[in-house]
Design a protein around this motif. Structure first.
Motif, PDB file in Angstrom:
ATOM      1  N   ILE A  16       0.848  -1.188   0.000  1.00 46.14           N
ATOM      2  CA  ILE A  16       0.000   0.000   0.000  1.00 46.14           C
ATOM      3  C   ILE A  16       0.884   1.239   0.000  1.00 46.14           C
ATOM      4  O   ILE A  16       1.954   1.273   0.641  1.00 46.14           O
ATOM      5  N   VAL A  17       0.493   2.234  -0.745  1.00 50.42           N
ATOM      6  CA  VAL A  17       1.196   3.521  -0.793  1.00 50.42           C
ATOM      7  C   VAL A  17       0.215   4.602  -0.365  1.00 50.42           C
ATOM      8  O   VAL A  17      -0.868   4.720  -0.945  1.00 50.42           O
ATOM      9  N   ILE A  18       0.628   5.335   0.665  1.00 50.15           N
ATOM     10  CA  ILE A  18      -0.194   6.456   1.162  1.00 50.15           C
ATOM     11  C   ILE A  18       0.567   7.748   0.878  1.00 50.15           C
ATOM     12  O   ILE A  18       1.742   7.887   1.247  1.00 50.15           O
ATOM     13  N   ASP A  58       4.035  16.031   0.163  1.00 46.48           N
ATOM     14  CA  ASP A  58       4.995  15.618  -0.861  1.00 46.48           C
ATOM     15  C   ASP A  58       5.688  14.310  -0.505  1.00 46.48           C
ATOM     16  O   ASP A  58       6.696  13.946  -1.128  1.00 46.48           O
ATOM     17  N   MET A  59       5.177  13.596   0.479  1.00 46.14           N
ATOM     18  CA  MET A  59       5.805  12.367   0.952  1.00 46.14           C
ATOM     19  C   MET A  59       4.923  11.172   0.616  1.00 46.14           C
ATOM     20  O   MET A  59       3.697  11.230   0.744  1.00 46.14           O
ATOM     21  N   THR A  60       5.562  10.080   0.174  1.00 40.80           N
ATOM     22  CA  THR A  60       4.851   8.827  -0.084  1.00 40.80           C
ATOM     23  C   THR A  60       5.333   7.773   0.903  1.00 40.80           C
ATOM     24  O   THR A  60       6.544   7.633   1.137  1.00 40.80           O
ATOM     25  N   PHE A  61       4.395   7.053   1.496  1.00 41.47           N
ATOM     26  CA  PHE A  61       4.694   6.037   2.498  1.00 41.47           C
ATOM     27  C   PHE A  61       4.385   4.661   1.911  1.00 41.47           C
ATOM     28  O   PHE A  61       3.233   4.385   1.525  1.00 41.47           O
ATOM     29  N   HIS A  62       5.394   3.820   1.856  1.00 37.14           N
ATOM     30  CA  HIS A  62       5.251   2.455   1.358  1.00 37.14           C
ATOM     31  C   HIS A  62       5.063   1.532   2.555  1.00 37.14           C
ATOM     32  O   HIS A  62       6.019   1.212   3.279  1.00 37.14           O
ATOM     33  N   LEU A  63       3.831   1.096   2.776  1.00 31.08           N
ATOM     34  CA  LEU A  63       3.466   0.396   4.003  1.00 31.08           C
ATOM     35  C   LEU A  63       2.797  -0.934   3.684  1.00 31.08           C
ATOM     36  O   LEU A  63       2.777  -1.386   2.523  1.00 31.08           O
ATOM     37  N   HIS A  64       2.241  -1.547   4.743  1.00 31.36           N
ATOM     38  CA  HIS A  64       1.558  -2.824   4.617  1.00 31.36           C
ATOM     39  C   HIS A  64       0.126  -2.667   5.115  1.00 31.36           C
ATOM     40  O   HIS A  64      -0.139  -1.938   6.076  1.00 31.36           O
ATOM     41  N   LYS A  65      -0.786  -3.372   4.471  1.00 31.05           N
ATOM     42  CA  LYS A  65      -2.215  -3.182   4.741  1.00 31.05           C
ATOM     43  C   LYS A  65      -2.618  -3.667   6.131  1.00 31.05           C
ATOM     44  O   LYS A  65      -3.360  -2.985   6.834  1.00 31.05           O
ATOM     45  N   PHE A  66      -2.131  -4.826   6.513  1.00 26.61           N
ATOM     46  CA  PHE A  66      -2.665  -5.449   7.716  1.00 26.61           C
ATOM     47  C   PHE A  66      -2.447  -4.605   8.988  1.00 26.61           C
ATOM     48  O   PHE A  66      -3.399  -4.399   9.757  1.00 26.61           O
ATOM     49  N   SER A  97      -4.515   8.579  -1.256  1.00 27.42           N
ATOM     50  CA  SER A  97      -4.061   9.971  -1.099  1.00 27.42           C
ATOM     51  C   SER A  97      -4.876  10.646   0.006  1.00 27.42           C
ATOM     52  O   SER A  97      -6.116  10.600  -0.024  1.00 27.42           O
ATOM     53  N   LEU A  98      -4.136  11.266   0.956  1.00 29.96           N
ATOM     54  CA  LEU A  98      -4.779  11.976   2.080  1.00 29.96           C
ATOM     55  C   LEU A  98      -4.310  13.429   2.075  1.00 29.96           C
ATOM     56  O   LEU A  98      -3.376  13.810   2.796  1.00 29.96           O
ATOM     57  N   PRO A  99      -4.900  14.269   1.215  1.00 32.85           N
ATOM     58  CA  PRO A  99      -4.397  15.652   1.079  1.00 32.85           C
ATOM     59  C   PRO A  99      -4.626  16.516   2.310  1.00 32.85           C
ATOM     60  O   PRO A  99      -3.864  17.461   2.547  1.00 32.85           O
ATOM     61  N   ASP A 100      -5.652  16.272   3.080  1.00 32.36           N
ATOM     62  CA  ASP A 100      -5.968  17.121   4.235  1.00 32.36           C
ATOM     63  C   ASP A 100      -5.637  16.442   5.553  1.00 32.36           C
ATOM     64  O   ASP A 100      -6.303  16.663   6.568  1.00 32.36           O
ATOM     65  N   PHE A 101      -4.600  15.623   5.560  1.00 39.55           N
ATOM     66  CA  PHE A 101      -4.271  14.895   6.780  1.00 39.55           C
ATOM     67  C   PHE A 101      -3.748  15.868   7.842  1.00 39.55           C
ATOM     68  O   PHE A 101      -2.810  16.643   7.575  1.00 39.55           O
ATOM     69  N   PRO A 102      -4.304  15.872   9.045  1.00 39.42           N
ATOM     70  CA  PRO A 102      -3.879  16.825  10.085  1.00 39.42           C
ATOM     71  C   PRO A 102      -2.461  16.531  10.576  1.00 39.42           C
ATOM     72  O   PRO A 102      -2.124  15.385  10.888  1.00 39.42           O
ATOM     73  N   GLY A 103      -1.629  17.573  10.626  1.00 37.91           N
ATOM     74  CA  GLY A 103      -0.260  17.408  11.102  1.00 37.91           C
ATOM     75  C   GLY A 103       0.739  17.078  10.031  1.00 37.91           C
ATOM     76  O   GLY A 103       1.947  17.093  10.277  1.00 37.91           O
ATOM     77  N   GLY A 104       0.273  16.748   8.813  1.00 35.19           N
ATOM     78  CA  GLY A 104       1.178  16.501   7.714  1.00 35.19           C
ATOM     79  C   GLY A 104       1.855  15.153   7.770  1.00 35.19           C
ATOM     80  O   GLY A 104       1.460  14.228   8.494  1.00 35.19           O
ATOM     81  N   SER A 105       2.927  15.026   6.977  1.00 32.72           N
ATOM     82  CA  SER A 105       3.612  13.744   6.815  1.00 32.72           C
ATOM     83  C   SER A 105       4.299  13.292   8.099  1.00 32.72           C
ATOM     84  O   SER A 105       4.391  12.083   8.367  1.00 32.72           O
TER      85      SER A 105
END
Length: 637
Positions: free
Chosen positions: A23-25, A29-37, A83-91
């Motif tokens: 999963i990529v969130i 300007d930051m992309t996070f390569h994570l795992h779903k579970f 994509s979470l453009p309005d995420f509070p606190g940022g990356s």
């Protein structure tokens, strides 16, 4: 779950567990390569978004990151992109929240607890969805660690500025404001280490009820200068700062605490408040409009009560007034500031009163009108009983005496201004009542400086200016100087000599009466009496020496007065003789010629003079001028 390792590569964040990310969130300007579970086990919202994308795989075809060479072998179908453009606190906040989902221990602080609380709300990381989730963890930290400390609450309040309106929905700012006001209210103001003297001075702090004190804390060498919560308070934005001050005032907080907060905040953002601190403030308030808004906010919220640190507060108020004049603040704000200064004018210094004149309408170097208004507010407050009652003039309040000395010094300072009008000097000098001055030496000094700087002032105005002094309240040194002062009008000098002689006569009479009233000794004196008599004899000898010196000075002054009086009479006789001679010659008519009467006077008195003759009697001078107008042909130059 074991702690996972994470590494950042440019604008991408990877969780290095040995398993390929699925999963990529994307946040900012930051992309996070994570795992779903791990994410789905803690966040209801991420679970719903991932499930929705798995159900609709066509949405997973846009904006993939398979172009990166090291991930070419991974099939695009394996990725889920969110994509979470309005995420509070940022990356940065998402990174911490992701670590929490992976079971990594996170360090909560006053600066990150509000963003994490908002992130938990945004991702729906509730206790119902998963035990010991992010919302409960952050709420517990808020109540147990942040809201019990003023300084920590201010840090959390500061972090809420970029989290609106979600933080406001969760009531985080209001809870912090109430905690700050409540803790400050329950604290002893004497325990505060206020760094309000332009950042100078230091003492080691100790947290008492969440507030810094001046006692050393174990294991730390930080000072009140760097560790005081006032420095944190000054970092708040103006809207939050206004809300905090209103909450403090609503709880009837100590005026010292409120005033200290306002002073520190103003010095942080408004340039020119302190004359001793020449460094420009590190401020984000750059425009004149923002500075004016901040200044008027500070003035509006100033406590009506006087501070216990009056000298510091008064200096600060004068700094605000100078800045208000520069920024052209509203008339109401400047009037409120002048009224506040007037209520504690006795704590001011001469340097405070020297307010430069910034208006083109004022010709003087300093703003004399402003000082006159401030003095008026002081007198109004004194009459109303704020500092004491003047009564019938017999009561002399200490504040009145201090202000009298202050105004005399101010008059001496502005007297050398060539543009200062005589009426303005006179009005300010007589503004204080008679009981404001024990002696008029300071007033005499100001008058002397003014007459020296304004030699062109007419005789009538010079006498009016000298009339502000009470010659009976001049000391012997001032009288001696005034008697020899050529700048003073003759009438003022005569008054000084008269009252000086009267004072000497009273002093001599009092000494004689005291000597005659002493009872005669009876019987044999004791040792104590002998010691007392010896001390009295020494004192009497000193009194006699002083009395003889005063008599000698009195005799010299009396001779000077007699000489001056004789000279005046001689001049009057000469003027009278010349007047009669001129009238006699004028009766001869034009037949005698213009040069004849001049020649006769020259031969008679042995001197040459102009046709305009001065007389000490005004009506005679007028008559002489009328006679000269009737014979214009006799005035030859």
């Amino acid at each position: 779950m074991a702690a996972e390792k994470a590494s950042g590569r440019g604008q991408a964040w990877f969780c290095t567990t040995g398993l390929p990310s699925d999963i990529v969130i994307e946040v900012d300007d930051m992309t996070f390569h994570l795992h779903k579970f791990p994410l789905m086990s803690k966040s209801r919202k991420l679970h719903e978004l991932i499930t929705e994308q798995e159900t609709n795989p066509t949405r997973n075809q846009s904006n993939f990151y398979a172009e990166e060479e090291e991930y070419d072998e991974i099939e695009q179908e394996q990725y889920c992109h969110i994509s979470l453009p309005d995420f509070p606190g940022g990356s940065e906040t998402l990174e911490t929240a992701a670590k929490f989902c992976y079971g990594v221990k996170i360090e909560l602080s006053a600066s990150n607890v509000a963003p994490l609380r908002c992130a938990g709300e945004f991702l729906e990381m509730t206790e119902e969805y998963s035990e010991d989730n992010l919302i409960s963890r952050t709420e517990r930290y808020l109540s147990q660690s942040v809201l019990i400390s003023v300084k920590e609450s201010i840090k959390t309040l500061k972090s809420c500025e970029g989290l609106m309106p979600l933080a406001e929905t969760l009531d985080i700012p209001q809870r912090c404001i109430e905690a700050i006001a409540e803790r400050a209210l329950s604290a002893d103001p004497s325990l505060f280490g206020w760094p309000v003297n332009d950042g100078r001075g230091s003492s080691n702090p100790l947290l008492w009820n969440g507030i810094e004190t001046s006692v050393r804390r174990k294991g730390t060498s930080r000072t009140t200068n760097s560790d005081s919560w006032l420095e944190e308070l000054a970092l708040l934005s103006l809207p939050l700062f206004k809300r905090l001050i209103l909450a403090m005032r609503a709880r009837d907080l100590s005026p010292d605490v409120i005033e200290s907060c306002l002073m520190y905040y103003a010095k942080k953002y408004i340039p020119g408040i302190s004359r001793s601190n020449r460094k420009p403030p590190s401020s984000s308030v750059v425009s004149e409009t923002e500075q004016r808004e901040l200044l008027e906010t500070i003035i509006t919220n100033l406590p009506s009560e006087n501070s216990s640190r009056s000298s510091i507060a008064t200096r600060f108020l004068f700094g605000l007034l100078r800045t208000a004049n520069i920024l052209n603040a509203s008339e109401a704000s400047r009037a409120a500031l002048e009224r506040k200064i007037g209520s504690q004018l006795e704590q001011a210094t001469l340097d405070d009163l020297l307010i430069p004149s910034y208006s083109y309408l004022n010709e003087t170097l300093y703003d004399v009108d402003c000082v006159e208004r401030i003095l008026g507010y002081f007198l109004d407050g004194l009459e109303a009983g704020i500092e004491g009652e003047i009564g019938d003039g017999s009561i002399r309040p200490p504040a009145m005496m201090l202000v009298g000395k202050l105004i005399d010094g101010y008059l001496s300072e502005i007297a050398s201004d060539a543009n200062l009008k005589p009426d303005k000097f006179y009005e300010l000098a007589i503004a204080l009542p008679e009981n404001a001055r024990l002696f008029d030496d300071g007033l005499y000094r100001a008058v002397d400086v003014y007459l020296k700087a304004h030699p062109w002032v007419a005789e009538e105005e010079r006498e009016k200016i000298c009339g502000v002094m009470d010659c009976q309240k001049l000391t012997l040194e001032a009288c001696t100087h005034a008697a020899q002062n050529e700048r003073l009008p003759l009438r003022a000098v005569v008054q000084v000599l008269f009252f000086e002689q009267l004072q000497l006569r009273h002093a001599i009479t009092g000494s004689i009466l005291a000597a005659e009233a002493a009872p005669p000794d009876s019987g044999r004196p004791s040792n104590l009496q002998l010691e007392q008599e010896g001390e009295s004899a020494v004192g009497a000898a000193q009194d006699v020496s002083t009395w003889r010196a005063a008599v000698r000075e009195n005799q010299v002054l009396r001779l000077d007065m007699d000489s001056m009086r004789s000279r005046v009479h001689e001049l009057e006789r000469e003027c009278s003789t010349m007047k009669k001679a001129i009238e006699k010659i004028d009766q001869l008519g034009p037949s005698g010629g213009g040069g004849g009467w001049r020649g006769s006077l020259t031969k008679r008195f042995g001197c040459k003079f102009k046709t305009q003759v001065c007389d000490s009697h005004e009506p005679t001078v007028v008559e002489t001028r009328k006679t000269r107008h009737q014979h214009p042909h006799q005035h030859q130059h």
